[in-house]
Design an enzyme around this catalytic site. Structure first.
Site, PDB file in Angstrom:
ATOM      1  N   ARG A 127     -28.812  23.822 -20.805  1.00  0.00           N
ATOM      2  CA  ARG A 127     -27.944  23.331 -21.884  1.00  0.00           C
ATOM      3  C   ARG A 127     -26.690  24.178 -21.979  1.00  0.00           C
ATOM      4  O   ARG A 127     -25.589  23.646 -22.159  1.00  0.00           O
ATOM      5  CB  ARG A 127     -28.683  23.337 -23.224  1.00  0.00           C
ATOM      6  CG  ARG A 127     -27.884  22.627 -24.326  1.00  0.00           C
ATOM      7  CD  ARG A 127     -28.593  22.640 -25.675  1.00  0.00           C
ATOM      8  NE  ARG A 127     -27.960  21.732 -26.622  1.00  0.00           N
ATOM      9  CZ  ARG A 127     -26.935  22.056 -27.408  1.00  0.00           C
ATOM     10  NH1 ARG A 127     -26.404  23.265 -27.352  1.00  0.00           N
ATOM     11  NH2 ARG A 127     -26.422  21.170 -28.240  1.00  0.00           N
ATOM     12  N   CYS A 128     -26.828  25.489 -21.841  1.00  0.00           N
ATOM     13  CA  CYS A 128     -25.665  26.382 -21.901  1.00  0.00           C
ATOM     14  C   CYS A 128     -24.647  26.059 -20.810  1.00  0.00           C
ATOM     15  O   CYS A 128     -23.443  26.222 -21.007  1.00  0.00           O
ATOM     16  CB  CYS A 128     -26.103  27.834 -21.742  1.00  0.00           C
ATOM     17  SG  CYS A 128     -27.142  28.477 -23.056  1.00  0.00           S
ATOM     18  N   MET A 129     -25.133  25.614 -19.648  1.00  0.00           N
ATOM     19  CA  MET A 129     -24.260  25.411 -18.495  1.00  0.00           C
ATOM     20  C   MET A 129     -23.601  24.038 -18.475  1.00  0.00           C
ATOM     21  O   MET A 129     -22.967  23.684 -17.477  1.00  0.00           O
ATOM     22  CB  MET A 129     -25.049  25.606 -17.204  1.00  0.00           C
ATOM     23  CG  MET A 129     -25.525  27.025 -16.982  1.00  0.00           C
ATOM     24  SD  MET A 129     -26.173  27.284 -15.330  1.00  0.00           S
ATOM     25  CE  MET A 129     -27.531  26.113 -15.314  1.00  0.00           C
ATOM     26  N   GLY A 135     -29.321  28.890 -20.194  1.00  0.00           N
ATOM     27  CA  GLY A 135     -30.072  27.874 -19.478  1.00  0.00           C
ATOM     28  C   GLY A 135     -29.256  26.624 -19.187  1.00  0.00           C
ATOM     29  O   GLY A 135     -28.029  26.615 -19.330  1.00  0.00           O
ATOM     30  N   ARG A 195     -20.860  25.086 -22.280  1.00  0.00           N
ATOM     31  CA  ARG A 195     -21.268  24.590 -23.600  1.00  0.00           C
ATOM     32  C   ARG A 195     -20.491  25.265 -24.726  1.00  0.00           C
ATOM     33  O   ARG A 195     -20.172  24.628 -25.739  1.00  0.00           O
ATOM     34  CB  ARG A 195     -22.770  24.855 -23.789  1.00  0.00           C
ATOM     35  CG  ARG A 195     -23.322  24.506 -25.160  1.00  0.00           C
ATOM     36  CD  ARG A 195     -23.408  23.020 -25.397  1.00  0.00           C
ATOM     37  NE  ARG A 195     -24.264  22.349 -24.445  1.00  0.00           N
ATOM     38  CZ  ARG A 195     -24.754  21.140 -24.607  1.00  0.00           C
ATOM     39  NH1 ARG A 195     -24.471  20.449 -25.710  1.00  0.00           N
ATOM     40  NH2 ARG A 195     -25.509  20.575 -23.675  1.00  0.00           N
TER      41      ARG A 195
END
Length: 407
Positions: A396-398, A394, A160
């Site tokens: 979204r970060c990945m 989390g 992200r």
């Protein structure tokens, strides 16, 4: 307008996403250098890969095409000349100034298959892998006890942050920390060389070469008219202003940038650490960001001059007004319980990835928050997370969404 990239919301049905499956870079984490590499713990690679594969499976089973960073890089480095230029740039970005060492590293890497070479630059190069007979710089002498010639990139599975699709364009970001400053280079190479993604039809809102940092975790596309950006420890006001100017000047369709001022601390690392959209009128949040807080509204003025307006209000009121949706519901991580929210926020309980309106991917370990989301009518798809969560990011970060349907 190109149809290669399209992100006009946080919740439109996700159709294409970019991931990086964790590699040997995780196994080059050691206790002495965890802080330098932005980790608090060392994930177990085999288990982390299984968890990441489970994440990819959830996406594909729900109609999302999963692309992998290393595959796009292979397709962008088809000639030996490009491969050589890529390595020169990567080594320079790794702060290696010795001509002798640069030549040795390039020789070592060029002798590998293309895929192995990419895995190696991501995982890092240890000093015991290459014998350097001649010391040619003071740095080599003073750093003799440091185990790496090239540092690993263990944060790379958080795709992200190095880049963000906004509308039909890309922001190739500039990372705040030296541990991550080489990550945008991979995206820059892809968008300058890949047969599909190298095109003048894709606007570049940010080019990763400005001295001002901005990271993708701070960028949320709330609608096809509004972008929210966190002004945080890792995203500067200067970079936000550059992106706002380019969005307005290039007729992107975006009419407003909302800048959320968030504390400069690890608990509020990025805007999406504390605040993600899960449905048309629902957001999951860290209780600490409810407000009142400062939000700066940027719009286009006359003659390319930006207009600024300051709001100081509760988060629900700011979002309700911006999106023109009465009754915005903020769903607190852990239900607002001090102990539960503290524990689940540590494991990114507020960091959800919406793959359709009201359908999100979350970590299974945040079971209290997940249960609350379910009771609020949100469909929760949970993934295993014992090892991946050690990196403090989390779902979204990945993930770097490349294409969403309109809502």
């Amino acid at each position: 307008m190109n149809e290669i990239l399209k992100i006009g919301s946080e919740i439109g049905r996700l159709r294409k996403v970019l991931l990086h499956r964790p590699g040997k870079e995780i196994e080059n984490l050691v206790p002495e250098y965890l802080g330098k590499l932005l980790f608090d713990d060392i994930p177990y690679l085999e288990a982390a890969r299984l968890e990441h594969d489970g994440f990819a499976d959830i996406l594909t089973q729900n109609g999302v095409e999963v692309l992998y960073l290393e595959d796009l890089l292979v397709e962008s480095l088809e000639s030996e000349e490009k491969r050589y230029e890529f390595l020169k740039t990567f080594i320079r970005e790794s702060a290696i100034t010795s001509k002798n060492l640069t030549e040795k590293l390039i020789e070592y890497l060029m002798d590998m298959s293309l895929f192995s070479m990419l895995q190696k630059v991501m995982s890092g190069i240890r000093k015991d892998e290459i014998k350097i007979s001649k010391i040619s710089s003071l740095t080599e002498i003073t750093n003799k006890n440091y185990p790496f010639y090239i540092d690993p990139l263990p944060n790379l599975y958080f795709t992200r942050d190095p880049g963000s699709i906004i509308g039909n364009g890309i922001s190739i970001n500039s990372m705040h920390t030296s541990a991550r400053n080489r990550e945008p280079l991979f995206l820059k190479w892809i968008f300058n060389n890949h047969p599909i993604y190298k095109t003048d039809k894709i606007p570049h809102w940010y080019k990763g070469d400005a001295p001002f940092s901005i990271e993708g975790g701070d960028i949320l596309v709330l609608s096809d008219k509004i972008v929210a950006i966190g002004c945080s420890e890792r995203t500067s006001a200067e970079a936000i202003e550059i992106i706002a100017q380019r969005l307005f000047k290039n007729q992107s369709g975006f009419e407003k940038v909302l800048v959320f001022e968030i504390p400069s601390c690890r608990a509020f690392m990025h805007l999406d650490t504390v605040f993600t959209m899960v449905d048309y009128d629902k957001f999951t949040i860290h209780p600490g960001i409810e407000g009142p807080l400062n939000v700066y509204e940027i719009t286009q003025g006359k003659a390319d001059i930006l207009n600024f307006e300051v709001h100081h209000d509760d988060l629900s009121k700011i979002l309700s007004k911006a999106l023109n949706i009465p009754g915005i519901e903020l769903i607190r991580c852990g239900g607002g319980d001090a102990i539960v929210s503290g524990r689940e926020q540590w494991s990114d309980g507020s960091n959800t990835l919406a793959i359709a309106p009201g359908v999100v991917v979350t970590y299974n370990r945040n079971y209290v928050t997940n249960d609350i989301l379910t009771k609020k009518g949100v469909k929760v798809l949970t993934m295993p997370s014992a090892e991946l969560s050690r990196g403090r990011g989390g779902p979204r970060c990945m993930s770097m969404p490349l294409y969403r349907e309109n809502i």
